[in-house]
Design a protein around this motif. Sequence first.
Motif, short mmCIF file in Angstrom:
data_model
loop_
_atom_site.label_atom_id
_atom_site.label_comp_id
_atom_site.label_asym_id
_atom_site.label_seq_id
_atom_site.Cartn_x
_atom_site.Cartn_y
_atom_site.Cartn_z
N MET A 299 13.40 -50.80 -31.42
CA MET A 299 14.40 -51.82 -31.71
C MET A 299 13.85 -52.79 -32.74
SD MET A 299 16.62 -53.70 -28.92
CE MET A 299 17.93 -54.79 -29.31
N GLU A 300 14.64 -52.99 -33.80
CA GLU A 300 14.25 -53.91 -34.86
C GLU A 300 15.49 -54.55 -35.47
OE1 GLU A 300 11.94 -53.80 -39.15
OE2 GLU A 300 11.60 -52.19 -37.73
N ASP A 301 15.46 -55.86 -35.61
CA ASP A 301 16.56 -56.63 -36.21
C ASP A 301 17.90 -56.34 -35.55
OD1 ASP A 301 14.76 -57.78 -37.99
OD2 ASP A 301 15.10 -56.23 -39.50
N GLY A 302 17.93 -56.21 -34.23
CA GLY A 302 19.18 -56.00 -33.50
C GLY A 302 19.73 -54.60 -33.58
N VAL A 303 18.96 -53.65 -34.07
CA VAL A 303 19.40 -52.26 -34.15
C VAL A 303 18.45 -51.41 -33.31
CG1 VAL A 303 19.81 -50.28 -35.65
CG2 VAL A 303 20.36 -52.58 -36.46
N LEU A 304 19.02 -50.72 -32.33
CA LEU A 304 18.26 -49.80 -31.49
C LEU A 304 18.32 -48.42 -32.12
CD1 LEU A 304 16.81 -49.17 -28.76
CD2 LEU A 304 19.09 -48.65 -27.86
N THR A 305 17.18 -47.82 -32.39
CA THR A 305 17.11 -46.48 -32.97
C THR A 305 16.54 -45.54 -31.92
OG1 THR A 305 16.73 -47.41 -35.17
CG2 THR A 305 16.18 -45.09 -34.85
N VAL A 306 17.33 -44.54 -31.55
CA VAL A 306 16.91 -43.55 -30.57
C VAL A 306 16.78 -42.22 -31.30
CG1 VAL A 306 17.44 -42.39 -28.41
CG2 VAL A 306 18.13 -44.77 -28.73
N THR A 307 15.61 -41.60 -31.22
CA THR A 307 15.36 -40.33 -31.89
C THR A 307 15.13 -39.25 -30.84
OG1 THR A 307 14.31 -41.53 -33.71
CG2 THR A 307 13.89 -39.16 -33.58
N VAL A 308 15.93 -38.20 -30.92
CA VAL A 308 15.82 -37.08 -30.00
C VAL A 308 15.44 -35.85 -30.83
CG1 VAL A 308 16.99 -35.70 -28.25
CG2 VAL A 308 17.66 -38.08 -28.59
N PRO A 309 14.18 -35.42 -30.77
CA PRO A 309 13.76 -34.26 -31.56
C PRO A 309 14.48 -32.98 -31.12
CG PRO A 309 11.86 -35.46 -30.71
CD PRO A 309 13.07 -36.01 -30.03
N LYS A 310 14.61 -32.06 -32.07
CA LYS A 310 15.20 -30.75 -31.78
C LYS A 310 14.08 -29.75 -31.50
CE LYS A 310 19.12 -31.01 -34.95
NZ LYS A 310 19.68 -30.34 -36.14
N GLU A 311 14.43 -28.70 -30.77
CA GLU A 311 13.49 -27.59 -30.61
C GLU A 311 13.31 -26.93 -31.96
OE1 GLU A 311 15.03 -24.97 -27.65
OE2 GLU A 311 14.55 -26.34 -26.02
N GLU A 312 12.12 -26.44 -32.20
CA GLU A 312 11.88 -25.74 -33.46
C GLU A 312 12.70 -24.47 -33.49
OE1 GLU A 312 7.77 -25.17 -34.37
OE2 GLU A 312 7.25 -27.20 -33.75
N ALA A 313 13.32 -24.24 -34.61
CA ALA A 313 14.13 -23.03 -34.75
C ALA A 313 13.20 -21.81 -34.72
CB ALA A 313 14.91 -23.06 -36.06
N LYS A 314 13.55 -20.88 -33.87
CA LYS A 314 12.72 -19.67 -33.77
C LYS A 314 13.09 -18.73 -34.90
CE LYS A 314 12.21 -19.99 -28.81
NZ LYS A 314 12.41 -19.34 -27.52
N LYS A 315 12.05 -18.34 -35.60
CA LYS A 315 12.27 -17.38 -36.69
C LYS A 315 12.32 -15.99 -36.10
CE LYS A 315 9.94 -20.34 -39.98
NZ LYS A 315 8.84 -20.51 -40.89
N PRO A 316 13.23 -15.18 -36.58
CA PRO A 316 13.31 -13.83 -36.03
C PRO A 316 12.02 -13.06 -36.35
CG PRO A 316 14.77 -14.08 -37.92
CD PRO A 316 14.21 -15.43 -37.61
N GLN A 317 11.53 -12.40 -35.33
CA GLN A 317 10.32 -11.62 -35.51
C GLN A 317 10.71 -10.22 -35.97
OE1 GLN A 317 8.12 -11.66 -31.87
NE2 GLN A 317 7.58 -13.82 -32.06
N VAL A 318 10.06 -9.81 -37.02
CA VAL A 318 10.30 -8.47 -37.55
C VAL A 318 9.03 -7.66 -37.30
CG1 VAL A 318 10.83 -7.13 -39.59
CG2 VAL A 318 11.84 -9.40 -39.30
N LYS A 319 9.23 -6.54 -36.62
CA LYS A 319 8.10 -5.68 -36.33
C LYS A 319 8.39 -4.31 -36.93
CE LYS A 319 5.49 -3.69 -32.54
NZ LYS A 319 5.39 -3.55 -31.11
N ALA A 320 7.46 -3.87 -37.74
CA ALA A 320 7.64 -2.55 -38.36
C ALA A 320 7.39 -1.45 -37.32
CB ALA A 320 6.66 -2.39 -39.53
N VAL A 321 8.24 -0.48 -37.34
CA VAL A 321 8.13 0.65 -36.41
C VAL A 321 7.72 1.86 -37.23
CG1 VAL A 321 9.33 2.12 -34.78
CG2 VAL A 321 9.85 -0.33 -34.87
N GLU A 322 6.65 2.50 -36.80
CA GLU A 322 6.18 3.68 -37.55
C GLU A 322 7.10 4.85 -37.25
OE1 GLU A 322 2.33 6.53 -37.44
OE2 GLU A 322 2.00 4.36 -37.25
N ILE A 323 7.44 5.54 -38.28
CA ILE A 323 8.32 6.71 -38.15
C ILE A 323 7.43 7.95 -38.08
CG2 ILE A 323 10.18 8.04 -39.21
CD1 ILE A 323 10.97 5.43 -40.65
#
Length: 149
Positions: free
Chosen positions: A123-147
């Motif tokens: 809180m500063e100068d009459g303004v309350l700031t609330v920060t809610v972090p997000k979960e990190e976006a999961k990057k799709p895992q790519v796994k090479a499959v041997e043919i």
Amino acid sequence: MSLARSGSVFDPLSLDFWASADPLGVVRPLAERCPVLTNVRVDWKETPEAHVLLADLPGVRREDARVEVEDGGVLAISGERAREEPREGDGWRWRLVERSSGRFQRRFRLPRGARLDRVRAAMEDGVLTVTVPKEEAKKPQVKAVEISG
């Protein structure tokens, strides 16, 4: 019959107009008529990393404001804005009261992916700031499959 609050001191249908002319004290102050005020103005912005809520709380001390995380991903901002009252012998009285006082509360349902365990508030100068972090976006895992073959 109930009178609607019009907001003008010069409007005879306004409760403010009759408050000073009420010898029996029937017209109660706003805080008694409406015990929880919801007129706190809040801006909510979403960044790639977090949800940020900015609440205007002029005249509210930091110790009189509360931020709570409730079950189901609900963020609650509440507190109380005190109004100075004249004491006997002070020699003054209110002529006009437009600023709200009393308890206030605003609740927000946060979207999925909000890190409720890492909520921060400042809180500063009459303004309350609330920060809610997000979960990190999961990057799709790519796994090479041997043919074989």
